[in-house]
Scaffold this motif. Sequence first.
Motif, PDB file in Angstrom:
ATOM      1  N   LYS A 279      23.220   8.494  33.129  1.00 22.48           N
ATOM      2  CA  LYS A 279      21.952   8.855  32.756  1.00 22.48           C
ATOM      3  C   LYS A 279      20.989   8.154  33.195  1.00 22.48           C
ATOM      4  O   LYS A 279      20.985   7.278  34.411  1.00 22.48           O
ATOM      5  CB  LYS A 279      21.564   8.009  31.354  1.00 22.48           C
ATOM      6  CG  LYS A 279      22.048   7.778  30.153  1.00 22.48           C
ATOM      7  CD  LYS A 279      21.586   6.470  28.995  1.00 22.48           C
ATOM      8  CE  LYS A 279      22.169   5.829  28.902  1.00 22.48           C
ATOM      9  NZ  LYS A 279      21.808   4.397  28.278  1.00 22.48           N
ATOM     10  N   THR A 280      19.680   9.288  33.415  1.00 21.60           N
ATOM     11  CA  THR A 280      18.644   8.743  33.935  1.00 21.60           C
ATOM     12  C   THR A 280      17.186   8.349  34.100  1.00 21.60           C
ATOM     13  O   THR A 280      16.536   9.168  33.207  1.00 21.60           O
ATOM     14  CB  THR A 280      18.683   9.812  35.331  1.00 21.60           C
ATOM     15  OG1 THR A 280      20.288  10.153  36.047  1.00 21.60           O
ATOM     16  CG2 THR A 280      17.602  10.183  36.707  1.00 21.60           C
ATOM     17  N   ARG A 281      16.797   7.565  34.551  1.00 21.94           N
ATOM     18  CA  ARG A 281      15.276   7.151  34.038  1.00 21.94           C
ATOM     19  C   ARG A 281      14.809   8.201  34.654  1.00 21.94           C
ATOM     20  O   ARG A 281      14.318   7.839  36.134  1.00 21.94           O
ATOM     21  CB  ARG A 281      15.237   5.694  33.916  1.00 21.94           C
ATOM     22  CG  ARG A 281      15.774   4.550  33.647  1.00 21.94           C
ATOM     23  CD  ARG A 281      14.941   4.398  32.184  1.00 21.94           C
ATOM     24  NE  ARG A 281      13.831   4.205  32.150  1.00 21.94           N
ATOM     25  CZ  ARG A 281      13.082   3.831  31.050  1.00 21.94           C
ATOM     26  NH1 ARG A 281      13.455   4.632  30.404  1.00 21.94           N
ATOM     27  NH2 ARG A 281      11.681   3.570  30.817  1.00 21.94           N
ATOM     28  N   THR A 282      13.365   8.709  34.132  1.00 19.39           N
ATOM     29  CA  THR A 282      12.753   9.317  35.043  1.00 19.39           C
ATOM     30  C   THR A 282      11.407   8.572  34.920  1.00 19.39           C
ATOM     31  O   THR A 282      10.111   8.759  36.035  1.00 19.39           O
ATOM     32  CB  THR A 282      12.331  11.273  34.363  1.00 19.39           C
ATOM     33  OG1 THR A 282      11.477  10.363  32.860  1.00 19.39           O
ATOM     34  CG2 THR A 282      13.314  11.797  34.550  1.00 19.39           C
ATOM     35  N   GLY A 283      10.617   7.741  33.899  1.00 18.12           N
ATOM     36  CA  GLY A 283      10.135   7.190  34.873  1.00 18.12           C
ATOM     37  C   GLY A 283       9.005   7.324  32.670  1.00 18.12           C
ATOM     38  O   GLY A 283       8.160   6.341  32.222  1.00 18.12           O
ATOM     39  N   GLN A 284       8.577   8.503  32.968  1.00 19.16           N
ATOM     40  CA  GLN A 284       7.708   9.111  31.478  1.00 19.16           C
ATOM     41  C   GLN A 284       8.319   9.331  30.618  1.00 19.16           C
ATOM     42  O   GLN A 284       9.540  10.045  30.494  1.00 19.16           O
ATOM     43  CB  GLN A 284       6.277   9.824  31.496  1.00 19.16           C
ATOM     44  CG  GLN A 284       5.783   9.592  32.498  1.00 19.16           C
ATOM     45  CD  GLN A 284       4.513  10.125  32.659  1.00 19.16           C
ATOM     46  OE1 GLN A 284       3.979  10.455  32.263  1.00 19.16           O
ATOM     47  NE2 GLN A 284       3.480   9.667  34.571  1.00 19.16           N
ATOM     48  N   ALA A 285       7.530   9.588  29.393  1.00 20.71           N
ATOM     49  CA  ALA A 285       8.178  10.395  27.947  1.00 20.71           C
ATOM     50  C   ALA A 285       8.676  11.664  28.520  1.00 20.71           C
ATOM     51  O   ALA A 285       7.327  12.404  29.031  1.00 20.71           O
ATOM     52  CB  ALA A 285       7.162   9.666  26.683  1.00 20.71           C
TER      53      ALA A 285
END
Lengths: 344, 388
Positions: free
Chosen positions: A275-281
């Motif tokens: 899983k990777t967080r990108t920051g925005q929806a």
Amino acid sequence: MTQTAHDWPTLLCDNARSGGQAPQPWRAPGRARWQTNVEGAVRGSPVLQGELLYVPSLAGFLNAINIRSGRLQWRFKAPAAIHSTPSISSGRVLFGCSDGKVIAIDAVTGTKSWETAAEDEVWTSPVVQNEAVFFGSADGAMYAVQVETGAPKWKKVLGGRIYSTAHVAEKRVYVGCGDGNIYALDALTGHVFWKTATGNGIDCSPALADDTLLIGSQDFFFYALDAGSGAIRWKYEAELGITSAPAISGDLVIFGCKAGTLHALDIRTGKVIWKTRTGQAITAPAVVSGSVIWIQAGITFAINLSDGKVLWRAGLGNSLQSAPVVTNHAVYLAGMEGEVYALE
Amino acid sequence: MDRRAFVKRSCLGGVALLLDHWGTSPAYSQDLIPPAPPIHVNEPAGTAVSSLRMPGLYPGRVVEISDERSIVANRVSQSIVRQMIEQGMRELTGEKDPRLAWSKFIQPQDTVGIKINPSGAPACCSSPEIVREIVAGVQSVGVPARNIFVYDRYAYEMDIGSYQALVPMGVRVTGVQEHKLDVSGYDPNVFCEANFFGEWETRSYMASIVSSGVTKIINVPTMKDHSAAGVTGCLKNLGYGTFNNVERSHRRPFSFTDPLIGIMCSVEPLRSKAVLHIMDGTRIVWHGGPLTQNPDFIFPAGLIMVGTDPVAMDTIELEKIEAKRRKEGVPSVWSRDPKSLTNDGGAFYQDASKNLFYRQPHHIAAAGKLGLGISDRKQIEHHVIHVA
């Protein structure tokens, strides 16, 4: 018009949503070959055939841009906003409009070939298969029309608004619906083979990997269904609703959720690979190209397919549904500011 | 259009109001905040003033229904919010039949706008489940789906919330603007004009869907801290969600949300058309509003408030957010401590003791002084129904 290797005629390249998949070495874009602005925000994805990039806009224009120069070759004024990602087939560009029309125009000249109408807006992308065009509408119906003329073949009213672009296999049409159901219809008649309920409405577009149908719901779950029966094989819980259409690469399915996380799951088991967080929806679909995933979520990311690490990012391409077109020579992307880029 | 057909309410909304609350507001007592400039209102002359206009049929009455089952694992329960809204409408109106309760506000010939708040989407925005129940209530009195609009200023925020797919068929989902600079959806003849910080465009225009598109508005705000206004509730959702070019009223660390929010809500025909407010408190943002996506600052309160008086409802909302902030040990939204200010947006979204502006919660009382409702807590009739 003959399709060439770098053509990208529909959402995520082809009806299999492959994103091209051509093996190509990763190379971070170093500059913009050109940048141009179209009138209005761009919500749908661009598509590409030959030398022309077709970019829809909410100002109601379908813009045909020459990919060498970035210059506008022509533009077609539709009667209403175009949220829909266009599809190219048999020398025509097809797209839906907010007034319910689906329009086919000549891909070279930009003149209208035919139009047909639903009873409410069409934000979905028309899908072409076996001489038929399939699209859903906010009027709650799936439509099939003839690709040459736009003449109706069938119409099937489902239980809610349709903002999910259908996946069309040889004989079946799979689509998500605002009533929370996933439907499988007969491509020839519109007859409903099965429907499977989720816990909230669906505006995500399904993908098919062999006999597994993959789709997200606003109930926060991502579903893998038996495409033959609609039985749920597994479901996976994300942090928030899922609008982002899944992309498939081998055993992996990749999709974003509205919490801003990109998920890669094993198609057979639903197990999280990374899983990777990108920051925005994330609401736009991911594009898999070789060993790299491209995703537009506020800004544009290139992410390593094998481990989810961010390889490259750039503060452009703010997108709701727009996904890049990735070729060996350039990455073409557009966003809500109406800017269109050719990166190389 | 002939400008002479319009009324300029110059000082009424600007200087007079300002002077009136200058002496009473703690916001101004420490000489930290510059005085607001005069605000001129241009509104249609001879607009039929409705008997339902704010504060509406039930001034000072706020019905609060709480049910912890309304939000479980961050998902809103359709069946529970249906019961809560029905109960709230019955309690507000005294009618046993929910259809009769709705018919106090809506008639079959109305074109109804449901003003949502999608600005915190996806983490905290007006729940589609609540919007569906409001649509059902409006339809129950005979309004066809095609005469119901779910709307907000920003189409792209509604898109993130997936409202298009989630509301019943036939209902129209409309964003006034497709992008930040789009002015095509605004009425050039109805505006508020003021020069706050020397900006080149000094007017804010009313959305055409409000001035001429709908006959009634049901307001569906969320319950949130607001970095500039103090809280965003009924008044902020209506005022800043109806007029364009409102960001100009903030320049760090100052904001003129007080008095601009109240003045905007007082402009006809907005004031007459906004007949009912159903506040979504299934989730409450106690810091980082209105846009935060940080789950640490959002809690599942499981409540809904119903009323016709936006000032009374926002007063109760402010009380709840203040109570939560006290419990969390962070400064009050009334704080005027310069040490709590930051210019770092990242710090603001991570640290509840930091803020970007001197907040202006007094905008609620200021709206009360304009006649929009009751802010005196002793005069507010607060009905609390705890279901589960």
